[in-house]
Motif scaffolding. Structure first.
Motif, mmCIF file in Angstrom:
data_model
loop_
_atom_site.group_PDB
_atom_site.id
_atom_site.type_symbol
_atom_site.label_atom_id
_atom_site.label_comp_id
_atom_site.label_asym_id
_atom_site.label_seq_id
_atom_site.Cartn_x
_atom_site.Cartn_y
_atom_site.Cartn_z
ATOM 1 N N ALA A 41 -18.960 -52.812 -13.862
ATOM 2 C CA ALA A 41 -17.929 -53.688 -14.404
ATOM 3 C C ALA A 41 -16.811 -52.801 -14.941
ATOM 4 C CB ALA A 41 -18.490 -54.560 -15.522
ATOM 5 N N VAL A 42 -15.596 -53.083 -14.514
ATOM 6 C CA VAL A 42 -14.444 -52.299 -14.946
ATOM 7 C C VAL A 42 -13.411 -53.261 -15.518
ATOM 8 C CG1 VAL A 42 -12.646 -50.673 -14.258
ATOM 9 C CG2 VAL A 42 -14.858 -50.634 -13.075
ATOM 10 N N LEU A 43 -13.040 -53.058 -16.765
ATOM 11 C CA LEU A 43 -11.979 -53.838 -17.387
ATOM 12 C C LEU A 43 -10.706 -53.008 -17.345
ATOM 13 C CD1 LEU A 43 -14.007 -55.269 -20.331
ATOM 14 C CD2 LEU A 43 -12.692 -56.625 -18.709
ATOM 15 N N VAL A 44 -9.671 -53.588 -16.755
ATOM 16 C CA VAL A 44 -8.400 -52.878 -16.610
ATOM 17 C C VAL A 44 -7.278 -53.689 -17.245
ATOM 18 C CG1 VAL A 44 -9.091 -51.672 -14.503
ATOM 19 C CG2 VAL A 44 -7.965 -53.876 -14.329
ATOM 20 N N SER A 45 -6.290 -52.996 -17.751
ATOM 21 C CA SER A 45 -5.088 -53.648 -18.258
ATOM 22 C C SER A 45 -4.128 -53.839 -17.099
ATOM 23 C CB SER A 45 -4.427 -52.797 -19.340
ATOM 24 O OG SER A 45 -5.280 -52.685 -20.454
ATOM 25 N N GLY A 46 -3.329 -54.894 -17.170
ATOM 26 C CA GLY A 46 -2.363 -55.167 -16.114
ATOM 27 C C GLY A 46 -2.698 -56.451 -15.384
ATOM 28 N N SER A 47 -2.007 -56.674 -14.307
ATOM 29 C CA SER A 47 -2.166 -57.915 -13.551
ATOM 30 C C SER A 47 -3.388 -57.868 -12.637
ATOM 31 C CB SER A 47 -0.914 -58.164 -12.702
ATOM 32 O OG SER A 47 -0.846 -57.202 -11.664
ATOM 33 N N ALA A 48 -3.756 -59.024 -12.125
ATOM 34 C CA ALA A 48 -4.853 -59.101 -11.160
ATOM 35 C C ALA A 48 -4.478 -58.363 -9.872
ATOM 36 C CB ALA A 48 -5.214 -60.556 -10.879
ATOM 37 N N THR A 49 -3.200 -58.345 -9.536
ATOM 38 C CA THR A 49 -2.744 -57.596 -8.357
ATOM 39 C C THR A 49 -2.977 -56.103 -8.559
ATOM 40 O OG1 THR A 49 -1.081 -59.293 -7.911
ATOM 41 C CG2 THR A 49 -0.753 -57.152 -6.862
ATOM 42 N N ASP A 50 -2.683 -55.604 -9.764
ATOM 43 C CA ASP A 50 -2.962 -54.201 -10.089
ATOM 44 C C ASP A 50 -4.459 -53.923 -9.991
ATOM 45 O OD1 ASP A 50 -0.250 -53.894 -10.666
ATOM 46 O OD2 ASP A 50 -0.532 -54.121 -12.836
ATOM 47 N N ALA A 51 -5.268 -54.866 -10.478
ATOM 48 C CA ALA A 51 -6.721 -54.708 -10.439
ATOM 49 C C ALA A 51 -7.233 -54.697 -8.995
ATOM 50 C CB ALA A 51 -7.400 -55.819 -11.231
ATOM 51 N N GLU A 52 -6.633 -55.506 -8.133
ATOM 52 C CA GLU A 52 -7.019 -55.497 -6.714
ATOM 53 C C GLU A 52 -6.760 -54.121 -6.090
ATOM 54 O OE1 GLU A 52 -6.506 -59.145 -3.993
ATOM 55 O OE2 GLU A 52 -4.979 -59.387 -5.573
ATOM 56 N N ALA A 53 -5.612 -53.551 -6.415
ATOM 57 C CA ALA A 53 -5.280 -52.219 -5.885
ATOM 58 C C ALA A 53 -6.275 -51.180 -6.400
ATOM 59 C CB ALA A 53 -3.855 -51.836 -6.267
ATOM 60 N N ALA A 54 -6.628 -51.267 -7.685
ATOM 61 C CA ALA A 54 -7.601 -50.345 -8.259
ATOM 62 C C ALA A 54 -8.972 -50.540 -7.615
ATOM 63 C CB ALA A 54 -7.698 -50.543 -9.771
ATOM 64 N N ALA A 55 -9.373 -51.781 -7.409
ATOM 65 C CA ALA A 55 -10.670 -52.073 -6.793
ATOM 66 C C ALA A 55 -10.736 -51.535 -5.368
ATOM 67 C CB ALA A 55 -10.936 -53.576 -6.816
ATOM 68 N N THR A 56 -9.651 -51.668 -4.627
ATOM 69 C CA THR A 56 -9.597 -51.136 -3.264
ATOM 70 C C THR A 56 -9.732 -49.614 -3.286
ATOM 71 O OG1 THR A 56 -8.230 -52.985 -2.535
ATOM 72 C CG2 THR A 56 -8.185 -50.997 -1.175
ATOM 73 N N ARG A 57 -9.042 -48.982 -4.228
ATOM 74 C CA ARG A 57 -9.118 -47.526 -4.368
ATOM 75 C C ARG A 57 -10.551 -47.093 -4.708
ATOM 76 N NH1 ARG A 57 -5.775 -47.163 -8.312
ATOM 77 N NH2 ARG A 57 -7.262 -46.736 -9.947
ATOM 78 N N LEU A 58 -11.228 -47.835 -5.601
ATOM 79 C CA LEU A 58 -12.599 -47.496 -5.987
ATOM 80 C C LEU A 58 -13.573 -47.672 -4.821
ATOM 81 C CD1 LEU A 58 -12.702 -49.170 -9.515
ATOM 82 C CD2 LEU A 58 -12.637 -46.714 -9.017
ATOM 83 N N ALA A 59 -13.449 -48.786 -4.099
ATOM 84 C CA ALA A 59 -14.331 -49.034 -2.953
ATOM 85 C C ALA A 59 -14.139 -47.956 -1.884
ATOM 86 C CB ALA A 59 -14.079 -50.419 -2.383
ATOM 87 N N THR A 60 -12.906 -47.576 -1.660
ATOM 88 C CA THR A 60 -12.612 -46.521 -0.678
ATOM 89 C C THR A 60 -13.194 -45.185 -1.124
ATOM 90 O OG1 THR A 60 -10.590 -47.648 0.006
ATOM 91 C CG2 THR A 60 -10.742 -45.305 0.517
ATOM 92 N N ALA A 61 -13.074 -44.877 -2.408
ATOM 93 C CA ALA A 61 -13.592 -43.605 -2.926
ATOM 94 C C ALA A 61 -15.110 -43.518 -2.760
ATOM 95 C CB ALA A 61 -13.214 -43.436 -4.393
ATOM 96 N N ILE A 62 -15.802 -44.620 -2.946
ATOM 97 C CA ILE A 62 -17.261 -44.611 -2.765
ATOM 98 C C ILE A 62 -17.602 -44.428 -1.300
ATOM 99 C CG2 ILE A 62 -19.338 -46.047 -2.878
ATOM 100 C CD1 ILE A 62 -18.288 -47.029 -5.608
ATOM 101 N N THR A 63 -16.875 -45.094 -0.419
ATOM 102 C CA THR A 63 -17.115 -44.928 1.013
ATOM 103 C C THR A 63 -16.870 -43.488 1.440
ATOM 104 O OG1 THR A 63 -16.496 -47.228 1.399
ATOM 105 C CG2 THR A 63 -16.451 -45.759 3.306
ATOM 106 N N GLU A 64 -15.857 -42.848 0.849
ATOM 107 C CA GLU A 64 -15.509 -41.465 1.199
ATOM 108 C C GLU A 64 -16.510 -40.439 0.675
ATOM 109 O OE1 GLU A 64 -11.464 -41.099 -0.140
ATOM 110 O OE2 GLU A 64 -10.696 -42.091 1.658
ATOM 111 N N LEU A 65 -17.498 -40.894 -0.107
ATOM 112 C CA LEU A 65 -18.563 -39.973 -0.537
ATOM 113 C C LEU A 65 -19.403 -39.517 0.652
ATOM 114 C CD1 LEU A 65 -19.857 -41.736 -3.780
ATOM 115 C CD2 LEU A 65 -18.661 -39.540 -3.635
ATOM 116 N N ALA A 66 -19.312 -40.261 1.735
ATOM 117 C CA ALA A 66 -20.030 -39.947 2.973
ATOM 118 C C ALA A 66 -21.543 -39.939 2.796
ATOM 119 C CB ALA A 66 -19.538 -38.635 3.570
ATOM 120 N N ILE A 67 -22.047 -40.835 1.943
ATOM 121 C CA ILE A 67 -23.486 -41.029 1.817
ATOM 122 C C ILE A 67 -23.864 -42.031 2.898
ATOM 123 C CG2 ILE A 67 -25.349 -41.904 0.359
ATOM 124 C CD1 ILE A 67 -23.639 -41.011 -2.067
#
Length: 170
Positions: A97-123
């Motif tokens: 669970a991640v609580l972020v300040s800003g709009s839901a659009t900002d949170a969507e961008a952050a969530a996309t970045r986080l999901a991509t970063a986990i995928t890039e772990l290459a596990i």
């Protein structure tokens, strides 16, 4: 008055009380802390907009539980990817669970970045997706968590890398 020595006491080294070095996920606040922090954050919504991201790990093998090494790697990459005022906790065995300040659009961008970063772990077989819910005045912590979890469930049905923002009344 003297205090008697307890003959049954056991002295443990501090290291025995700490989680293993590779289990950093156990150091995160758990679901009860997530709910309490979310309730506090919702009280500040009129002045400070924000959103809740529930980031879920997605595995092709669907075995339980997720390997400690995979959880530790995901926790580390998520923690390093957040801003200083973001808040990270664990909402479930395979969820953050991640609580972020800003709009839901900002949170969507952050969530996309986080999901991509986990995928890039290459596990092998490990990916992530997320559900996002805007923090709304008058909404309870349980309702906000339900909205984000419902969005995560929808994202999981679509596959790794997906981010769904709650936009309904369901």
């Amino acid at each position: 008055m003297s205090i008697a020595r307890n003959p049954l006491s056991v002295s443990l080294p501090v290291s025995a009380l700490l989680p293993p070095e590779d289990d950093v996920t156990s150091l995160l606040p758990g679901p009860n802390s997530v709910s309490a922090h979310l309730a506090e954050r919702l009280a500040a919504v009129p002045g400070v907009p924000g959103a809740l991201i529930v980031l879920g790990l997605l595995r092709r093998d669907d075995t339980r539980p997720t390997a400690v090494s995979s959880l530790a790697a995901a926790t580390s990459v998520v923690a390093r990817s957040l801003r200083g005022d973001d808040w990270l906790g664990r909402s479930g065995p395979d969820e953050f669970a991640v609580l972020v300040s800003g709009s839901a659009t900002d949170a969507e961008a952050a969530a996309t970045r986080l999901a991509t970063a986990i995928t890039e772990l290459a596990i092998p077989g490990l990916g992530a997706c997320a559900g996002v819910a805007a923090l709304e005045e008058g909404a309870s912590a349980n309702e906000t968590m339900r909205r984000a979890a419902l969005s995560l469930q929808s994202a999981r049905s679509l596959g790794a890398g997906r981010v769904i923002r709650y936009a309904g009344t369901r």
